[in-house]
Design a protein around this motif. Structure first.
Motif, PDB file in Angstrom:
ATOM      1  N   ALA A   1      -7.731 -14.732 -20.491  1.00 50.80           N
ATOM      2  CA  ALA A   1      -6.360 -15.249 -20.434  1.00 50.80           C
ATOM      3  C   ALA A   1      -6.247 -16.614 -21.092  1.00 50.80           C
ATOM      4  N   ALA A   2      -7.311 -17.415 -21.002  1.00 50.08           N
ATOM      5  CA  ALA A   2      -7.284 -18.747 -21.609  1.00 50.08           C
ATOM      6  C   ALA A   2      -7.143 -18.664 -23.128  1.00 50.08           C
ATOM      7  N   GLY A   3      -7.498 -17.539 -23.691  1.00 55.41           N
ATOM      8  CA  GLY A   3      -7.326 -17.343 -25.124  1.00 55.41           C
ATOM      9  C   GLY A   3      -6.038 -16.637 -25.475  1.00 55.41           C
ATOM     10  N   ALA A   4      -5.278 -16.208 -24.457  1.00 51.93           N
ATOM     11  CA  ALA A   4      -4.058 -15.433 -24.705  1.00 51.93           C
ATOM     12  C   ALA A   4      -2.787 -16.167 -24.345  1.00 51.93           C
ATOM     13  N   MET A   5      -2.903 -17.279 -23.613  1.00 54.44           N
ATOM     14  CA  MET A   5      -1.709 -17.993 -23.166  1.00 54.44           C
ATOM     15  C   MET A   5      -2.017 -19.465 -23.015  1.00 54.44           C
ATOM     16  N   ALA A   6      -0.956 -20.277 -22.958  1.00 46.87           N
ATOM     17  CA  ALA A   6      -1.118 -21.716 -22.782  1.00 46.87           C
ATOM     18  C   ALA A   6      -1.895 -22.000 -21.495  1.00 46.87           C
ATOM     19  N   ALA A   7      -2.640 -23.103 -21.494  1.00 48.80           N
ATOM     20  CA  ALA A   7      -3.549 -23.394 -20.381  1.00 48.80           C
ATOM     21  C   ALA A   7      -2.826 -23.469 -19.042  1.00 48.80           C
ATOM     22  N   TYR A   8      -1.597 -24.030 -19.039  1.00 47.02           N
ATOM     23  CA  TYR A   8      -0.906 -24.192 -17.756  1.00 47.02           C
ATOM     24  C   TYR A   8      -0.411 -22.858 -17.179  1.00 47.02           C
ATOM     25  N   LYS A   9      -0.427 -21.799 -17.996  1.00 47.05           N
ATOM     26  CA  LYS A   9       0.006 -20.486 -17.512  1.00 47.05           C
ATOM     27  C   LYS A   9      -1.153 -19.653 -16.974  1.00 47.05           C
ATOM     28  N   VAL A  10      -2.373 -20.033 -17.291  1.00 48.80           N
ATOM     29  CA  VAL A  10      -3.536 -19.216 -16.896  1.00 48.80           C
ATOM     30  C   VAL A  10      -3.606 -19.145 -15.369  1.00 48.80           C
ATOM     31  N   PRO A  11      -3.558 -17.942 -14.805  1.00 47.74           N
ATOM     32  CA  PRO A  11      -3.472 -17.840 -13.349  1.00 47.74           C
ATOM     33  C   PRO A  11      -4.827 -17.821 -12.663  1.00 47.74           C
ATOM     34  N   VAL A  12      -4.795 -18.140 -11.381  1.00 51.23           N
ATOM     35  CA  VAL A  12      -5.903 -17.765 -10.514  1.00 51.23           C
ATOM     36  C   VAL A  12      -5.867 -16.239 -10.446  1.00 51.23           C
ATOM     37  N   VAL A  13      -7.021 -15.608 -10.538  1.00 53.53           N
ATOM     38  CA  VAL A  13      -7.064 -14.146 -10.613  1.00 53.53           C
ATOM     39  C   VAL A  13      -7.809 -13.577  -9.416  1.00 53.53           C
ATOM     40  N   GLU A  14      -7.238 -12.542  -8.860  1.00 53.66           N
ATOM     41  CA  GLU A  14      -7.931 -11.777  -7.820  1.00 53.66           C
ATOM     42  C   GLU A  14      -7.846 -10.298  -8.192  1.00 53.66           C
ATOM     43  N   ILE A  15      -9.017  -9.654  -8.327  1.00 56.21           N
ATOM     44  CA  ILE A  15      -9.064  -8.222  -8.616  1.00 56.21           C
ATOM     45  C   ILE A  15      -8.918  -7.468  -7.297  1.00 56.21           C
ATOM     46  N   VAL A  16      -7.959  -6.571  -7.247  1.00 55.63           N
ATOM     47  CA  VAL A  16      -7.699  -5.811  -6.015  1.00 55.63           C
ATOM     48  C   VAL A  16      -7.723  -4.323  -6.334  1.00 55.63           C
ATOM     49  N   PRO A  17      -8.056  -3.496  -5.319  1.00 57.65           N
ATOM     50  CA  PRO A  17      -8.109  -2.050  -5.573  1.00 57.65           C
ATOM     51  C   PRO A  17      -6.736  -1.437  -5.804  1.00 57.65           C
ATOM     52  N   GLU A  18      -5.701  -2.006  -5.191  1.00 56.34           N
ATOM     53  CA  GLU A  18      -4.358  -1.495  -5.371  1.00 56.34           C
ATOM     54  C   GLU A  18      -3.351  -2.585  -5.008  1.00 56.34           C
ATOM     55  N   LEU A  19      -2.118  -2.396  -5.443  1.00 54.86           N
ATOM     56  CA  LEU A  19      -1.044  -3.335  -5.139  1.00 54.86           C
ATOM     57  C   LEU A  19      -0.109  -2.721  -4.103  1.00 54.86           C
ATOM     58  N   PRO A  20       0.377  -3.523  -3.165  1.00 53.77           N
ATOM     59  CA  PRO A  20       1.305  -2.974  -2.166  1.00 53.77           C
ATOM     60  C   PRO A  20       2.625  -2.583  -2.821  1.00 53.77           C
ATOM     61  N   MET A  21       3.110  -1.391  -2.484  1.00 52.06           N
ATOM     62  CA  MET A  21       4.297  -0.862  -3.137  1.00 52.06           C
ATOM     63  C   MET A  21       5.380  -0.521  -2.110  1.00 52.06           C
ATOM     64  N   THR A  22       6.625  -0.609  -2.553  1.00 57.71           N
ATOM     65  CA  THR A  22       7.746  -0.169  -1.736  1.00 57.71           C
ATOM     66  C   THR A  22       7.921   1.339  -1.909  1.00 57.71           C
ATOM     67  N   PRO A  23       8.713   1.967  -1.050  1.00 59.10           N
ATOM     68  CA  PRO A  23       8.963   3.402  -1.206  1.00 59.10           C
ATOM     69  C   PRO A  23       9.612   3.766  -2.532  1.00 59.10           C
ATOM     70  N   THR A  24      10.302   2.810  -3.153  1.00 56.03           N
ATOM     71  CA  THR A  24      10.961   3.088  -4.434  1.00 56.03           C
ATOM     72  C   THR A  24      10.072   2.764  -5.622  1.00 56.03           C
ATOM     73  N   GLY A  25       8.786   2.405  -5.365  1.00 58.06           N
ATOM     74  CA  GLY A  25       7.850   2.209  -6.450  1.00 58.06           C
ATOM     75  C   GLY A  25       7.781   0.802  -6.998  1.00 58.06           C
ATOM     76  N   LYS A  26       8.307  -0.157  -6.266  1.00 61.75           N
ATOM     77  CA  LYS A  26       8.244  -1.546  -6.713  1.00 61.75           C
ATOM     78  C   LYS A  26       7.125  -2.278  -5.980  1.00 61.75           C
ATOM     79  N   ILE A  27       6.555  -3.293  -6.638  1.00 60.85           N
ATOM     80  CA  ILE A  27       5.487  -4.084  -6.016  1.00 60.85           C
ATOM     81  C   ILE A  27       6.085  -4.990  -4.948  1.00 60.85           C
ATOM     82  N   ARG A  28       5.455  -5.032  -3.812  1.00 61.53           N
ATOM     83  CA  ARG A  28       5.906  -5.906  -2.723  1.00 61.53           C
ATOM     84  C   ARG A  28       5.406  -7.331  -2.983  1.00 61.53           C
TER      85      ARG A  28
END
Length: 554
Positions: free
Chosen positions: A514-541
């Motif tokens: 990411a440090a090579g793809a975006m400005a330094a202040y945009k580079v996020p803290v990253v956490e790899i997760v097995p899945e993202l929590p979703m609403t019944p309509t398919g949106k990320i919570r």
């Protein structure tokens, strides 16, 4: 205080009768509150001209006055007018025509200011591109704007070549051609249509990558004049010290437009340097500057502060991003310098950023004793209201709601984005998505930003942009970015990422990518997760993820 509007809510059009009744009442309140504090109108003593037209005017009236000072270099108005004309002529000979988009990917410098003025003189369209961007970010703005030429400099040669690979745009390093520019015959007269498209200022949003905000020279001139409006001692021209990047619209206002339109002096500093700030204020008799509260606290903590004469700095402006301006901070500044520190203004890229003025409300710290952040009265000619988010109707004084703005510097439209334009601009009003309230005088108080936007040391980071860029990694399946509080930066972007089956991608590896793809202040803290929590309509919570990030645990 500068913010950027978000327009994710379902548009609601308030009844016209409610709006007009509220507006009539507000204008009476504003008129009463302005008396003895601020002028009732915005007028320029030199009349209304194009921005390069003001430079030409001052080149005749005060040819030897310093127009721009930076890095030991000083350009008077005569010289600035001349070199602007020569670069405009040079661009014209290379096929740039009125209406063509010309990108400027440069840091704060004389080069940037001259390029900006030359593009406007030619009647072309200025597209400022953040030089901190990586190639993918630059390429997006070049492709979206349709820029045919990019003006840049040697340190960006490699990233620019990558961004231009396969593009129809051409890159020019100004150092390589500057001798030819100075030898070129000047273009003395250019288009004078104040309402033609003059700039595309890119801003993020809640959907996708940044959008181009269409601005005209009329927007620019109104903003510059409004900044000067009513400042005691500014009649002879503002002397502005600017260390905000001039490729941001706030830096453009303070570092180029306000001083040059007023016939004053722009003192440009490429980056924050407290020792240099003190030296430059004293040497050039700076009258105004804008900085974060942290900047002023750093100056106050310097042992050599008392060694510098800061008496010329009559209008220091603070921006409350991470730390807030408080009566204690103001008292310390007054004791050390004799000046009064006040909040800057409310604004956003879509309105050219200077929609309000806090001038005249500092007695007894009246502006600092209520809800933060006090933004003052709308500048004359601009209307601001607060509407109920659900009904779209005006709310009573002191009641929070959505801030909406109408005035001479509001964007014409979003570039090639009719749906975004229709959502944001309704019946002439810009719906910002920001939360605020109006007090009994009609003064605006900014209460909070849209939950999706992240402020990193005052810089706007939009989750959807970071998510879009992260998704370009071949192993990233999905990403959701939320804000997490940080004692040093105010906030940080925090990315929850799911990866493709069998991927060995790690959080550290993705951050490095990411440090090579975006400005330094945009580079996020990253956490790899097995899945993202979703609403019944398919949106990320995202509310669940934000709460999880705030707790600081996986």
């Amino acid at each position: 205080m500068t913010h950027t509007p978000r327009t994710a809510r379902t548009p609601t059009t308030p009844p016209a009768a409610d709006i007009e009744e509220c507006l009539a009442d507000l204008r009476e309140r504003w008129a009463r509150a302005r008396r003895g504090r601020q002028p009732a109108t915005v007028r320029h003593r030199a009349g209304e001209r194009t921005v390069p037209g003001y430079v030409r005017h001052w080149a005749r009236e005060r040819p030897d006055r310093a127009a721009i000072v930076t890095g030991g270099q000083s350009l008077g108005y005569r010289e600035l007018d001349d070199v602007t004309g020569r670069l405009a002529g040079w661009l014209a000979d290379r096929g740039v025509r009125p209406g063509d988009r010309v990108a400027v990917c440069l840091p704060t410098s004389v080069f940037f200011a001259v390029a900006f003025l030359a593009i406007l003189r030619l009647g072309a369209v200025h597209v400022p591109v953040n030089p901190m961007f990586r190639a993918a970010e630059i390429r997006h703005e070049l492709d979206d704007s349709g820029a045919r030429l990019v003006l840049s400099f040697e340190p960006l040669k490699d990233v620019l070549e990558e961004a231009l690979s396969g593009s129809e745009a051409r890159g020019v390093l100004l150092e390589d051609v500057w001798a030819d520019v100075l030898a070129h015959a000047p273009l003395t007269d250019g288009p004078v249509d104040l309402d033609a498209l003059a700039a595309l200022n890119y801003t993020g949003g809640t959907t996708g990558l940044p959008k181009g905000v269409e601005h005209t020279q009329r927007h620019m001139v109104y903003t510059a004049t409004a900044i000067q409006n009513g400042l005691p001692g500014a009649e002879d021209g503002i002397v502005s010290l600017c260390y905000l990047p001039v490729f941001w619209i706030a830096g453009e206002n303070l570092g180029i437009l306000a001083p040059l339109v007023s016939g004053g002096t722009s003192v440009l500093l490429p980056r924050w340097n407290p020792a240099e700030v003190l030296r430059l204020i004293e040497e050039h008799r700076v009258t105004t500057m804008a900085g974060t509260v942290e900047n002023y606290l750093e100056l106050l903590d310097r042992p050599d502060l008392a060694d510098h004469d800061l008496s010329s700095l009559t209008h220091p402006l603070a921006v409350s991003f991470v730390r807030r301006l408080t009566p204690d901070v103001r008292a310390r500044w007054r004791a050390a310098t004799g000046g009064v520190l006040r909040e800057a203004s409310y604004g956003m890229t879509e309105t050219h950023t200077s929609d309000t003025s806090t001038l005249g409300f500092q007695d007894g710290d009246r502006d600092l004793l209520g809800d933060p952040v006090f933004c003052g009265l709308p500048v004359p000619g601009t209307d601001i209201m607060v509407l109920d988010f659900g009904t779209g109707k005006p709310v009573p004084p002191g009641t929070p709601g959505e801030i909406v703005v109408r005035g001479p510097s509001v964007l014409t439209r979003y570039w090639r984005a009719p749906q975004a334009t229709a959502a944001a601009l309704r019946d002439g009003w810009l719906h910002t998505g920001d939360i605020g309230s109006l007090d009994e005088d009609g003064c605006l108080r900014y209460l909070g930003r849209n939950k999706d936007m992240i402020k990193v040391k005052g810089m706007s980071v939009f989750p959807t942009e970071v998510e879009t860029l992260l998704a370009r990694h071949p192993d990233v399946r999905a990403a959701a970015v939320v804000a997490v509080d940080d004692e040093h930066s105010g906030q940080l972007p925090y990315a929850y990422v799911t990866t493709a089956p069998g991927s060995a991608l790690t959080a550290d590896g993705l951050r490095e990518w990411a440090a090579g793809a975006m400005a330094a202040y945009k580079v996020p803290v990253v956490e790899i997760v097995p899945e993202l929590p979703m609403t019944p309509t398919g949106k990320i919570r995202k509310t669940d993820l934000a709460a999880r990030a705030a707790r600081g645990r996986p």
